[in-house]
Scaffold this motif. Structure first.
Motif, PDB file in Angstrom:
ATOM      1  N   UNK A   2      16.112 -27.249   2.777  1.00  0.00           N
ATOM      2  CA  UNK A   2      15.676 -26.797   1.546  1.00  0.00           C
ATOM      3  C   UNK A   2      17.607 -27.436   0.774  1.00  0.00           C
ATOM      4  N   UNK A   3      17.298 -28.216  -0.244  1.00  0.00           N
ATOM      5  CA  UNK A   3      18.792 -28.764  -0.899  1.00  0.00           C
ATOM      6  C   UNK A   3      19.565 -27.607  -1.940  1.00  0.00           C
ATOM      7  N   UNK A   4      18.617 -27.183  -2.431  1.00  0.00           N
ATOM      8  CA  UNK A   4      18.540 -26.365  -3.440  1.00  0.00           C
ATOM      9  C   UNK A   4      19.686 -24.935  -2.980  1.00  0.00           C
ATOM     10  N   UNK A   5      19.005 -24.462  -1.860  1.00  0.00           N
ATOM     11  CA  UNK A   5      19.441 -23.456  -1.006  1.00  0.00           C
ATOM     12  C   UNK A   5      21.598 -24.397   0.354  1.00  0.00           C
ATOM     13  N   UNK A   6      20.561 -25.303   0.124  1.00  0.00           N
ATOM     14  CA  UNK A   6      21.996 -25.922   1.206  1.00  0.00           C
ATOM     15  C   UNK A   6      23.061 -25.913   0.257  1.00  0.00           C
ATOM     16  N   UNK A   7      22.744 -26.830  -1.187  1.00  0.00           N
ATOM     17  CA  UNK A   7      23.920 -26.929  -2.053  1.00  0.00           C
ATOM     18  C   UNK A   7      24.497 -26.115  -3.395  1.00  0.00           C
ATOM     19  N   UNK A   8      23.913 -24.421  -2.845  1.00  0.00           N
ATOM     20  CA  UNK A   8      23.782 -23.882  -4.036  1.00  0.00           C
ATOM     21  C   UNK A   8      23.230 -24.093  -5.491  1.00  0.00           C
ATOM     22  N   UNK A   9      22.315 -24.518  -5.766  1.00  0.00           N
ATOM     23  CA  UNK A   9      22.193 -25.291  -6.899  1.00  0.00           C
ATOM     24  C   UNK A   9      22.031 -24.073  -7.763  1.00  0.00           C
ATOM     25  N   UNK A  10      22.492 -24.172  -9.143  1.00  0.00           N
ATOM     26  CA  UNK A  10      22.233 -23.544 -10.142  1.00  0.00           C
ATOM     27  C   UNK A  10      21.642 -24.375 -11.488  1.00  0.00           C
ATOM     28  N   UNK A  11      20.752 -24.307 -12.250  1.00  0.00           N
ATOM     29  CA  UNK A  11      20.149 -24.572 -13.460  1.00  0.00           C
ATOM     30  C   UNK A  11      20.557 -23.350 -14.628  1.00  0.00           C
ATOM     31  N   UNK A  12      20.886 -24.389 -15.797  1.00  0.00           N
ATOM     32  CA  UNK A  12      21.119 -23.332 -17.074  1.00  0.00           C
ATOM     33  C   UNK A  12      20.812 -24.380 -18.220  1.00  0.00           C
ATOM     34  N   UNK A  13      20.265 -23.328 -19.347  1.00  0.00           N
ATOM     35  CA  UNK A  13      20.360 -24.508 -20.429  1.00  0.00           C
ATOM     36  C   UNK A  13      18.945 -25.083 -20.906  1.00  0.00           C
TER      37      UNK A  13
END
Length: 267
Positions: A2-13
């Motif tokens: 899970x790349x999003x969890x691995x790198x603590x990804x956050x997306x805004x805009x």
């Protein structure tokens, strides 16, 4: 994985807007962008992440073998881009991440369409006519001090890196960020940061590039900004009326404005 969890990804805009991918430097995490990201997110889709070993990333995914070179961090970038299916994103890299962006753009050219290099340095060690800001002995002493007493090193070096003695709260924030990093991981990241010579990689940059420097920076002096600008074909050099190595904290309005002006010019 899970790349999003691995790198603590956050997306805004806005979902349908062009993408800005913001990357932090040594001893930091995505929180370093908190004063700039909301301004950028008014017009663009902003992706924030932590390198493995930093911030709220999955520390179990860290390995010394992978992260002993900038290529390991560039793989993080490429994998985040692939996970989010980013195309022609603008990579905004602070400090050592500026050079990570160069490597990532070369490895995944369809994913990264432009670079913003915030206080970059391709080599911290003076060599011949090149002035990186430190002698080899300086860097050896810096790394020895870090490895002997990381918390003490953090308390001493963070205010120097931040470079705004009249605003001690900035130095304290960077100190706290350094101190929150696992010392063993910080040791590896520091050696990767300060001992890597990426000067030869600059000539291979083929995407629009902004080199963003500060008027006074103890870590990346203006000679370095001039060198990077000269080495990257058709790059743009902007000097902020700011002090220190972290203008996204010390001069967030000017930093955001410079990024927006550049991004709008290359869209």
């Amino acid at each position: 994985m899970d790349i999003r969890r691995r790198n603590h990804v956050n997306v805004t805009g806005p979902d349908d807007a062009p993408v800005l991918l913001l990357a932090h430097g040594f001893g930091c995490d995505q929180n370093m962008w908190r004063l700039v990201a909301p301004v950028l997110a008014k017009r663009y889709r902003v992706v924030l992440f932590d390198y493995v070993g930093s911030g709220r990333s999955d520390l179990t995914a860290w390995s010394e073998e992978r992260y002993s070179s900038l290529d390991g961090y560039a793989r993080d970038v490429a994998e985040v881009c692939e996970e989010l299916d980013l195309r022609r994103a603008v990579f905004v890299g602070h400090s050592v991440s500026a050079m990570v962006g160069v490597l990532a753009a070369r490895a995944a050219p369809e994913r990264i369409g432009a670079l913003v290099m915030v206080t970059p340095s391709p080599c911290y060690i003076d060599s011949g006519d090149y002035r990186g800001g430190f002698s080899a002995e300086d860097i050896d002493e810096l790394l020895a001090s870090l490895e002997a007493n990381y918390l003490g090193w953090s308390s001493a070096m963070a205010p120097v890196i931040m470079g705004n003695p009249d605003r001690p709260e900035l130095g304290e924030e960077l100190t706290n960020s350094f101190c929150a990093t696992d010392p063993d991981i910080a040791r590896v990241f520091a050696r990767t940061t300060f001992l890597t010579d990426s000067r030869e990689d600059l000539a291979g940059v083929r995407v629009p590039t902004l080199v963003l420097e500060c008027e006074q920076d103890a870590i990346a002096p203006r000679e370095v900004g001039a060198y990077v600008h000269a080495a990257i074909p058709s790059s743009r050099l902007v000097t902020l009326g700011a002090t220190g190595h972290c203008p996204q904290l010390s001069a967030p309005e000017a930093t955001a404005e410079a990024i927006l002006d550049f991004v709008e010019s290359v869209q």
